[in-house]
Design an enzyme around this catalytic site. Structure first.
Site, short mmCIF file in Angstrom:
data_model
loop_
_atom_site.label_atom_id
_atom_site.label_comp_id
_atom_site.label_asym_id
_atom_site.label_seq_id
_atom_site.Cartn_x
_atom_site.Cartn_y
_atom_site.Cartn_z
N LYS A 20 29.82 46.61 34.23
CA LYS A 20 29.78 47.51 35.40
C LYS A 20 31.01 48.43 35.42
CE LYS A 20 29.58 44.20 38.50
NZ LYS A 20 29.62 43.00 37.62
N ARG A 95 27.46 42.64 47.21
CA ARG A 95 27.27 41.37 46.51
C ARG A 95 26.51 40.37 47.35
NH1 ARG A 95 32.04 42.03 42.88
NH2 ARG A 95 32.18 40.34 41.38
N ARG A 134 38.49 40.35 27.56
CA ARG A 134 38.85 41.59 28.27
C ARG A 134 40.35 41.74 28.49
NH1 ARG A 134 34.51 42.23 33.15
NH2 ARG A 134 35.83 40.79 34.29
N ARG A 168 43.07 39.60 33.46
CA ARG A 168 42.84 39.13 34.83
C ARG A 168 42.95 37.62 34.92
NH1 ARG A 168 37.46 42.03 37.00
NH2 ARG A 168 37.27 39.98 37.94
N ARG A 179 31.78 32.34 38.93
CA ARG A 179 31.42 33.72 39.27
C ARG A 179 29.96 34.00 38.92
NH1 ARG A 179 36.02 36.53 36.11
NH2 ARG A 179 35.02 38.48 36.67
#
Ligand code: AMP
Length: 225
Positions: A20, A95, A134, A168, A179
């Protein structure tokens, strides 16, 4: 007199790791819309140590959803900024069902509505790997991935030349599973919500970043024309 053109509101839906943020930044560059990530806004609130940030910190570290009340307050404030006038790409919001309904209400107050919702369709099994690699340039925020998107010169950001990268805190295997669970329990039902309103588009987001970008750009070009 012609009606003023309503600002575009494009929502990207998909589990953590679906791409996203990456695709929202590309849409931003391609269409002049503003990426609005509630995750980024919450991380900024945590870093600033604001009241909202202090309340959100532990919830985010556990991979749970921050309360609708906090998220809606930061979203409302961000949407009021003048740079959002041409339109926004919502990344990571809504969400929950309550957030989707609150967004409808907020847009209705301004005579607007959701322009398009794109569901990035991916396999859960691949998401843990996507998320674990990431990292982000600490100077400009450009996103990279150990496997799928490395800078042209190792250790140097393509965009700004920065040499410090951050990862992160919630991008670890345990939190990712929480998540993903939160996504399926609370966010995935929004696909049907938007399908019922005739604004949903599904795209296969398992391929290469550049291929997904062209599919999305073609879709957005049609919808935003
Ligand atoms: P993201 O950057 O979108 O992956 O979001 C990181 C974390 O921020 C999530 O795991 C949640 O804890 C929190 N968060 C971001 N957006 C929302 C939202 N719309 N509603 C509730 N929590 C959110």
């Amino acid at each position: 007199m012609p009606e003023p053109q309503a600002a575009a509101v494009v929502i990207l839906l998909g589990p953590p790791g679906a791409g996203k943020g990456t695709q929202a930044r590309m849409l931003e560059a391609d269409f002049g819309l503003v990426q609005l990530s509630t995750g980024d806004l919450l991380r900024a609130a945590v870093a600033a140590g604001s009241e909202a940030g202090r309340a959100a910190k532990a919830v985010m570290a556990a991979g749970q959803l921050v309360s609708d009340e906090i998220v809606l307050a930061i979203l409302r404030e961000r949407m009021a900024a003048p740079d959002t006038a041409r339109g926004v790409i919502l990344d990571g919001f809504p969400r929950t069902d309550a957030q989707a309904r609150a967004l409808d209400g907020l847009l209705a107050e301004q005579g607007q509505k959701v322009t398009a919702v794109v569901s990035l369709e991916v396999d859960d099994a691949a998401m843990v790997g996507r998320i674990s690699g990431r990292h982000t340039c600490a100077a400009c925020g450009e996103g990279y991935h150990d496997q799928f998107k490395l800078p042209a010169q190792a250790g140097v950001c393509d965009k700004c030349g920065g040499t410090t990268f951050t990862r992160r805190a919630d991008d670890n295997a345990d939190t990712v599973l929480a998540r993903l669970q939160a996504y399926h329990a609370q966010t995935a039902p929004l696909i049907a919500y938007y399908e019922g309103r005739g604004v949903l588009h599904r795209i296969d987001a398992m391929g290469a970043i550049a291929d997904i970008r062209s599919t999305l750009a073609a879709l957005a070009g049609g919808v935003l024309a």
